[in-house]
Design a protein around this motif. Structure first.
Motif, mmCIF file in Angstrom:
data_model
loop_
_atom_site.group_PDB
_atom_site.id
_atom_site.type_symbol
_atom_site.label_atom_id
_atom_site.label_comp_id
_atom_site.label_asym_id
_atom_site.label_seq_id
_atom_site.Cartn_x
_atom_site.Cartn_y
_atom_site.Cartn_z
ATOM 1 N N PHE A 64 -10.712 14.758 -9.123
ATOM 2 C CA PHE A 64 -11.489 14.906 -7.900
ATOM 3 C C PHE A 64 -12.082 13.580 -7.407
ATOM 4 C CE2 PHE A 64 -11.390 19.212 -9.560
ATOM 5 C CZ PHE A 64 -11.195 19.969 -8.410
ATOM 6 N N ASP A 65 -11.746 12.487 -8.078
ATOM 7 C CA ASP A 65 -12.275 11.168 -7.716
ATOM 8 C C ASP A 65 -13.798 11.210 -7.643
ATOM 9 O OD1 ASP A 65 -12.233 8.493 -7.043
ATOM 10 O OD2 ASP A 65 -11.974 8.863 -4.896
ATOM 11 N N ALA A 66 -14.407 11.738 -8.715
ATOM 12 C CA ALA A 66 -15.854 11.956 -8.749
ATOM 13 C C ALA A 66 -16.472 11.237 -9.941
ATOM 14 C CB ALA A 66 -16.165 13.449 -8.832
ATOM 15 N N PRO B 289 -24.529 26.907 -17.352
ATOM 16 C CA PRO B 289 -24.184 25.728 -16.541
ATOM 17 C C PRO B 289 -22.677 25.605 -16.347
ATOM 18 C CG PRO B 289 -25.645 25.163 -18.379
ATOM 19 C CD PRO B 289 -25.147 26.539 -18.635
ATOM 20 N N VAL B 290 -22.272 25.200 -15.144
ATOM 21 C CA VAL B 290 -20.869 24.946 -14.848
ATOM 22 C C VAL B 290 -20.768 23.580 -14.180
ATOM 23 C CG1 VAL B 290 -20.281 27.384 -14.636
ATOM 24 C CG2 VAL B 290 -20.977 26.103 -12.597
ATOM 25 N N ALA B 291 -19.630 22.927 -14.347
ATOM 26 C CA ALA B 291 -19.394 21.645 -13.684
ATOM 27 C C ALA B 291 -19.002 21.898 -12.236
ATOM 28 C CB ALA B 291 -18.303 20.876 -14.405
ATOM 29 N N THR B 292 -19.580 21.138 -11.326
ATOM 30 C CA THR B 292 -19.271 21.270 -9.898
ATOM 31 C C THR B 292 -19.023 19.893 -9.300
ATOM 32 O OG1 THR B 292 -21.551 21.046 -9.127
ATOM 33 C CG2 THR B 292 -20.823 23.260 -9.758
ATOM 34 N N VAL B 293 -18.271 19.886 -8.213
ATOM 35 C CA VAL B 293 -18.024 18.656 -7.464
ATOM 36 C C VAL B 293 -18.813 18.721 -6.164
ATOM 37 C CG1 VAL B 293 -16.289 17.185 -6.375
ATOM 38 C CG2 VAL B 293 -15.701 18.484 -8.439
ATOM 39 N N THR B 294 -19.660 17.717 -5.923
ATOM 40 C CA THR B 294 -20.404 17.608 -4.667
ATOM 41 C C THR B 294 -20.087 16.262 -4.028
ATOM 42 O OG1 THR B 294 -22.344 16.662 -5.776
ATOM 43 C CG2 THR B 294 -22.296 19.074 -5.496
ATOM 44 N N SER B 295 -20.438 16.142 -2.754
ATOM 45 C CA SER B 295 -20.198 14.898 -2.040
ATOM 46 C C SER B 295 -21.397 14.576 -1.168
ATOM 47 C CB SER B 295 -18.939 15.014 -1.173
ATOM 48 O OG SER B 295 -18.681 13.810 -0.487
ATOM 49 N N ALA B 296 -21.866 13.328 -1.260
ATOM 50 C CA ALA B 296 -22.988 12.892 -0.443
ATOM 51 C C ALA B 296 -22.929 11.378 -0.289
ATOM 52 C CB ALA B 296 -24.325 13.303 -1.067
ATOM 53 N N GLU B 297 -23.228 10.920 0.908
ATOM 54 C CA GLU B 297 -23.270 9.482 1.200
ATOM 55 C C GLU B 297 -21.986 8.777 0.782
ATOM 56 O OE1 GLU B 297 -26.805 8.057 -0.648
ATOM 57 O OE2 GLU B 297 -28.140 9.102 0.759
ATOM 58 N N GLY B 298 -20.875 9.445 1.017
ATOM 59 C CA GLY B 298 -19.579 8.830 0.766
ATOM 60 C C GLY B 298 -19.125 8.798 -0.675
ATOM 61 N N ALA B 299 -19.831 9.491 -1.561
ATOM 62 C CA ALA B 299 -19.450 9.489 -2.973
ATOM 63 C C ALA B 299 -19.451 10.911 -3.533
ATOM 64 C CB ALA B 299 -20.403 8.610 -3.782
ATOM 65 N N ARG B 300 -18.480 11.184 -4.387
ATOM 66 C CA ARG B 300 -18.419 12.483 -5.052
ATOM 67 C C ARG B 300 -19.020 12.384 -6.448
ATOM 68 N NH1 ARG B 300 -12.202 14.514 -3.744
ATOM 69 N NH2 ARG B 300 -12.449 14.658 -1.461
ATOM 70 N N ARG B 301 -19.652 13.483 -6.869
ATOM 71 C CA ARG B 301 -20.212 13.574 -8.212
ATOM 72 C C ARG B 301 -19.707 14.827 -8.893
ATOM 73 N NH1 ARG B 301 -26.414 13.731 -8.261
ATOM 74 N NH2 ARG B 301 -25.960 13.874 -10.494
ATOM 75 N N LEU B 302 -19.461 14.723 -10.187
ATOM 76 C CA LEU B 302 -19.187 15.889 -11.026
ATOM 77 C C LEU B 302 -20.469 16.154 -11.785
ATOM 78 C CD1 LEU B 302 -17.005 17.885 -12.064
ATOM 79 C CD2 LEU B 302 -16.543 16.249 -13.904
ATOM 80 N N ARG B 303 -21.134 17.273 -11.467
ATOM 81 C CA ARG B 303 -22.483 17.510 -11.972
ATOM 82 C C ARG B 303 -22.669 18.966 -12.363
ATOM 83 N NH1 ARG B 303 -25.810 17.779 -6.302
ATOM 84 N NH2 ARG B 303 -27.516 18.183 -7.736
ATOM 85 N N PRO C 127 -14.424 23.475 -10.471
ATOM 86 C CA PRO C 127 -13.105 23.364 -11.107
ATOM 87 C C PRO C 127 -12.930 24.426 -12.196
ATOM 88 C CG PRO C 127 -14.275 21.243 -11.074
ATOM 89 C CD PRO C 127 -15.279 22.313 -10.759
ATOM 90 N N ALA C 128 -11.725 24.944 -12.321
ATOM 91 C CA ALA C 128 -11.428 25.959 -13.328
ATOM 92 C C ALA C 128 -9.969 25.863 -13.735
ATOM 93 C CB ALA C 128 -11.739 27.356 -12.797
ATOM 94 N N SER C 129 -9.682 26.336 -14.921
ATOM 95 C CA SER C 129 -8.298 26.448 -15.368
ATOM 96 C C SER C 129 -7.722 27.809 -14.993
ATOM 97 C CB SER C 129 -8.216 26.247 -16.882
ATOM 98 O OG SER C 129 -8.706 24.973 -17.235
#
Length: 224
Positions: free
Chosen positions: A18-20, A39-53, A99-101
């Motif tokens: 996800f380029d995070a 807790p689950v891992a999620t991908v968010t995007s803010a200010e031009g950057a993605r995070r896996l959080r 993300p999930a399998s």
């Protein structure tokens, strides 16, 4: 509906996909029986950057006085997510990807026994569930703070409709940026069931009926 899922990829692989930028407090993987409120891992995007959080799976509206102050909101219906007070602001401003399998769904036999199925992408690629999120915090005995999320679902068609009438919205790679708000508005058309042939499924052992079950055997196919 989506009430259980699996994620088996290492954090580094998910972050690269996800380029995070990955957080250092992500839940341990592999996980073969991810349950609500964990807790689950999620991908968010803010200010031009993605995070896996990490986020709590179970969206908590800002007016809840405690995490159990109302229904457990693990899913948000695509048909109403933009209108319901609990979800509409998040749908507009705070979309994320889970993300999930693969994920689990259940049918019943003639005796009413719950028969679990495992659903994954037919091409072997990871799944990207459309989701929304909300920060929530309260002081006191039930003190809690942090982001919470819900997976968006839509009416099932094609293969999925054979076992359940709802399915998670599974985003294709070319739609990730649009859903995350990186390409302006217009994400509503993405909340559709997968195209024919996108997923495959098989029966798995009833062990996964318990939310305490774990291990790779949970996704192994069985006959019947």
């Amino acid at each position: 509906m989506c009430g259980r899922f699996a994620i088996t990829l290492p954090d580094e692989a998910v972050a690269q996909l996800f380029d995070a930028l990955p957080s250092n407090d992500l839940p341990e993987v592999p996980r073969y029986n991810v349950c609500p409120t964990t807790p689950v891992a999620t991908v968010t995007s803010a200010e031009g950057a993605r995070r896996l959080r990490p986020m709590r799976w179970g969206f908590i509206p800002h007016w809840y006085k405690s995490p159990t102050d109302g229904p457990l909101l693990i899913n948000a219906r695509a048909e109403t997510v933009a209108e319901k007070p609990a979800f509409r602001t998040a749908c507009r401003e705070r979309r994320c990807i889970v993300p999930a399998s693969g994920f689990y769904e259940w049918t019943k036999d003639a005796e009413g026994n719950r028969l679990p199925w495992y659903i994954t992408r037919a091409d072997g690629a990871p799944m990207a569930f459309a989701a929304i999120w909300q920060d929530w915090s309260r002081e006191g005995e039930d003190k809690m703070e942090g982001p919470t999320c819900a997976i968006v679902t839509c009416a099932a068609t094609h293969e999925m409709a054979e076992i359940h009438h709802r399915t998670p919205v599974i985003l294709e790679k070319g739609d990730w940026a649009k859903w995350l708000g990186e390409e302006g508005k217009g994400a509503a058309p993405l909340m559709q069931p997968p195209e024919p042939g996108t997923v495959r499924m098989w029966r798995v052992a009833p062990a996964v009926n318990s939310n305490r079950a774990t291990g790779e055997a949970l996704i192994a196919p069985i006959k019947g």
